[in-house]
Design a protein around this motif. Structure first.
Motif, PDB file in Angstrom:
ATOM      1  N   ASP A  51     -81.783 -36.716  40.979  1.00  0.00           N
ATOM      2  CA  ASP A  51     -82.487 -36.053  39.882  1.00  0.00           C
ATOM      3  C   ASP A  51     -83.724 -35.294  40.348  1.00  0.00           C
ATOM      4  N   ASP A  52     -84.101 -35.480  41.629  1.00  0.00           N
ATOM      5  CA  ASP A  52     -85.263 -34.769  42.169  1.00  0.00           C
ATOM      6  C   ASP A  52     -84.912 -33.377  42.674  1.00  0.00           C
ATOM      7  N   VAL A  53     -83.615 -33.045  42.728  1.00  0.00           N
ATOM      8  CA  VAL A  53     -83.172 -31.844  43.435  1.00  0.00           C
ATOM      9  C   VAL A  53     -82.339 -30.960  42.510  1.00  0.00           C
ATOM     10  N   LEU A 108     -87.710 -25.748  32.866  1.00  0.00           N
ATOM     11  CA  LEU A 108     -87.344 -26.990  33.536  1.00  0.00           C
ATOM     12  C   LEU A 108     -88.296 -27.223  34.693  1.00  0.00           C
ATOM     13  N   LYS A 109     -88.580 -28.472  34.989  1.00  0.00           N
ATOM     14  CA  LYS A 109     -89.384 -28.805  36.155  1.00  0.00           C
ATOM     15  C   LYS A 109     -88.658 -29.870  36.956  1.00  0.00           C
ATOM     16  N   THR A 110     -88.616 -29.672  38.267  1.00  0.00           N
ATOM     17  CA  THR A 110     -88.022 -30.670  39.143  1.00  0.00           C
ATOM     18  C   THR A 110     -88.788 -30.690  40.455  1.00  0.00           C
ATOM     19  N   ARG A 111     -88.640 -31.750  41.211  1.00  0.00           N
ATOM     20  CA  ARG A 111     -89.454 -31.918  42.412  1.00  0.00           C
ATOM     21  C   ARG A 111     -89.084 -30.908  43.497  1.00  0.00           C
ATOM     22  N   PHE A 112     -87.791 -30.820  43.801  1.00  0.00           N
ATOM     23  CA  PHE A 112     -87.321 -29.903  44.840  1.00  0.00           C
ATOM     24  C   PHE A 112     -86.380 -28.874  44.218  1.00  0.00           C
ATOM     25  N   VAL A 113     -86.669 -27.613  44.425  1.00  0.00           N
ATOM     26  CA  VAL A 113     -85.765 -26.543  44.013  1.00  0.00           C
ATOM     27  C   VAL A 113     -85.289 -25.827  45.274  1.00  0.00           C
ATOM     28  N   VAL A 114     -83.970 -25.736  45.419  1.00  0.00           N
ATOM     29  CA  VAL A 114     -83.363 -25.020  46.541  1.00  0.00           C
ATOM     30  C   VAL A 114     -82.674 -23.786  45.974  1.00  0.00           C
ATOM     31  N   GLU A 164     -92.135 -28.560  42.653  1.00  0.00           N
ATOM     32  CA  GLU A 164     -93.223 -29.060  43.493  1.00  0.00           C
ATOM     33  C   GLU A 164     -93.101 -28.463  44.889  1.00  0.00           C
ATOM     34  N   LYS A 165     -91.854 -28.423  45.382  1.00  0.00           N
ATOM     35  CA  LYS A 165     -91.580 -27.780  46.667  1.00  0.00           C
ATOM     36  C   LYS A 165     -90.345 -26.896  46.503  1.00  0.00           C
ATOM     37  N   LEU A 166     -90.417 -25.707  47.089  1.00  0.00           N
ATOM     38  CA  LEU A 166     -89.360 -24.706  46.942  1.00  0.00           C
ATOM     39  C   LEU A 166     -88.792 -24.358  48.315  1.00  0.00           C
TER      40      LEU A 166
END
Length: 424
Positions: free
Chosen positions: A40-42, A13-19, A113-115
């Protein structure tokens, strides 16, 4: 809680922000990221089966009252209401910074993209014989509190290892329930790592008045028993009868178990004031973050293990990840309730070289102002005097300073009167 948009990843899976980490910092950050971007970005990944809930009551209220479920944070309820994407019951074991993905324990890759790493801290263990026994408990989550609660029966002997906030809160609660409580600590007084001697003395007297016993400069060598605790052996060889042992000796950052980020570690994950690591796409917040701080013309790194600062950091770092606006955090604040007493602290007391006590130490109602040599207020502590905390918070934020000699001559004044002597 109702069902969130929980993911069961079959493919990468790919997403913009992963927390990574669904505690106070992670939930606060995810909320801000969704508000400033799009749901959907998070993706919020959590090790536990639920989102963040109130942990401070676990050593107090949760041991006194019947609770079927924990009290969830407002941010967690908001994420539920807005159908945030979550992946719970999932542990991240690796970060691949070059290819920008995290790897789960099920060997699933999640690209980002950002973690943001908000993986928190876990309680330290004694690593001694007998620590595995069923009535040896370390309180980290709601299940731990639920396990301890039915064992807190009047007349039983409880050994609390650790004389910091968690240990003292459990000791106070157990004492109110009629248990025979002994607190064992490595230090020479309670809360010595964070509190001045005046605070320690006041709380020691309070506990002793309730029959709680203290053993200082001591720790356990072993815990004895078959299935349940029967006794404990101190390092000096002395044996104490015991029915329950609660361990509260601090926590360690949860960064050690994640491979691929060794170059980012220094007492947790080293970050700048904006929560950004040496890798421009990786951030950290909360208990795991060792944050660069610039305050009162001092530069230092600090890792905080407190509920409110974790939420504040999560929100602020998420804003920076979204719009690159520099993080401006308020001074960290914490509190502890022990018996019917309230203790609060704010700021960076470790920078102080002077202190002034306002109020009555004999009546256990006072405020301590913590100051640098130049008179700048850098921290404050209130004991049963919470009304002063708002004023202290504002004074620290405004960078107020005092003439130390004048301040020492006016300790009979109340805080409002003292603040009138300050200069910006």
């Amino acid at each position: 809680m109702a069902v969130l948009r929980k993911y069961r990843i079959m493919d990468d899976l790919k997403t913009r922000f992963v927390v990574v980490g669904a505690g106070p910092a992670g939930c606060s950050a995810a909320k801000v990221l969704i508000e400033m971007n799009h749901a959907d970005d998070v993706l919020l990944i959590g090790r536990e089966a639920t989102l963040a809930y109130e942990r401070p009551p676990l050593s107090k209220k949760s041991l006194l009252e019947e609770q079927e479920a924990p009290q969830f944070l407002s941010e967690a309820l908001w994420l539920e209401e807005h159908q945030a994407k979550t992946l719970l019951d999932t542990t991240i074991i690796e970060v691949n910074a070059d290819e920008q993905f995290v790897l789960t324990e099920k060997n699933q890759k999640i690209y980002y993209e950002k973690l943001l790493l908000t993986v928190g801290a876990d309680p330290r263990k004694l690593n001694i014989a007998g620590e595995h026994l069923d009535s040896v408990i370390t309180i980290r989550d709601f299940a731990d509190a639920q396990k301890l609660k039915p064992q807190l029966i009047s007349g039983k002997k409880l050994i609390v290892v650790g004389n910091g906030f968690i240990g003292l809160e459990v000791a106070a609660t157990a004492s109110q329930l009629g248990l025979d409580v002994t607190v064992i600590g490595l230090t020479e007084r309670v809360m010595s790592r964070t509190m001045p001697v005046e605070v320690s003395q006041a709380f020691e007297h309070k506990f002793e008045d309730h029959g709680v016993k203290f053993l200082f400069n001591s720790t356990l060598q072993s815990i004895q028993g078959t299935e349940q605790v029967e006794s404990v052996v101190l390092q000096n060889g002395e044996t104490l009868d015991a029915d329950i042992v609660v361990i509260g000796i601090g926590a360690y950052p949860n960064s050690e178990g994640i491979s691929g980020i060794g170059h980012l570690l220094s007492n947790g994950i080293a970050v700048d004031q904006n929560g950004q690591t040496l890798d421009a796409n990786i951030f950290a917040a909360g208990d795991v973050a060792n944050r660069a701080t610039d305050f009162a013309n001092e530069q230092f790194n600090m890792r905080l293990e407190a509920w409110e600062p974790a939420r504040d950091q999560g929100r602020a770092v998420a804003e920076f990840m979204s719009n690159q606006a520099n993080v401006d955090l308020t001074a960290p604040w914490m509190w502890s309730d022990q018996f019917d007493w309230n203790l609060q602290a704010i700021g960076y007391g470790h920078l102080a070289s002077k202190q002034v006590l306002l109020g009555s130490q004999a009546d256990a109602k006072f405020t301590i102002l913590q100051l640098k040599d130049n008179g700048q207020l850098v921290g404050a502590i209130t004991v049963n005097n919470g009304k002063d905390m708002t004023l202290c918070r504002r004074a620290i934020k405004n960078g107020l300073s005092f003439d130390l000699a004048e301040l020492q001559e006016n300790t009979d004044l109340n805080l409002k009167q003292v603040l009138a002597l300050a200069k910006a």
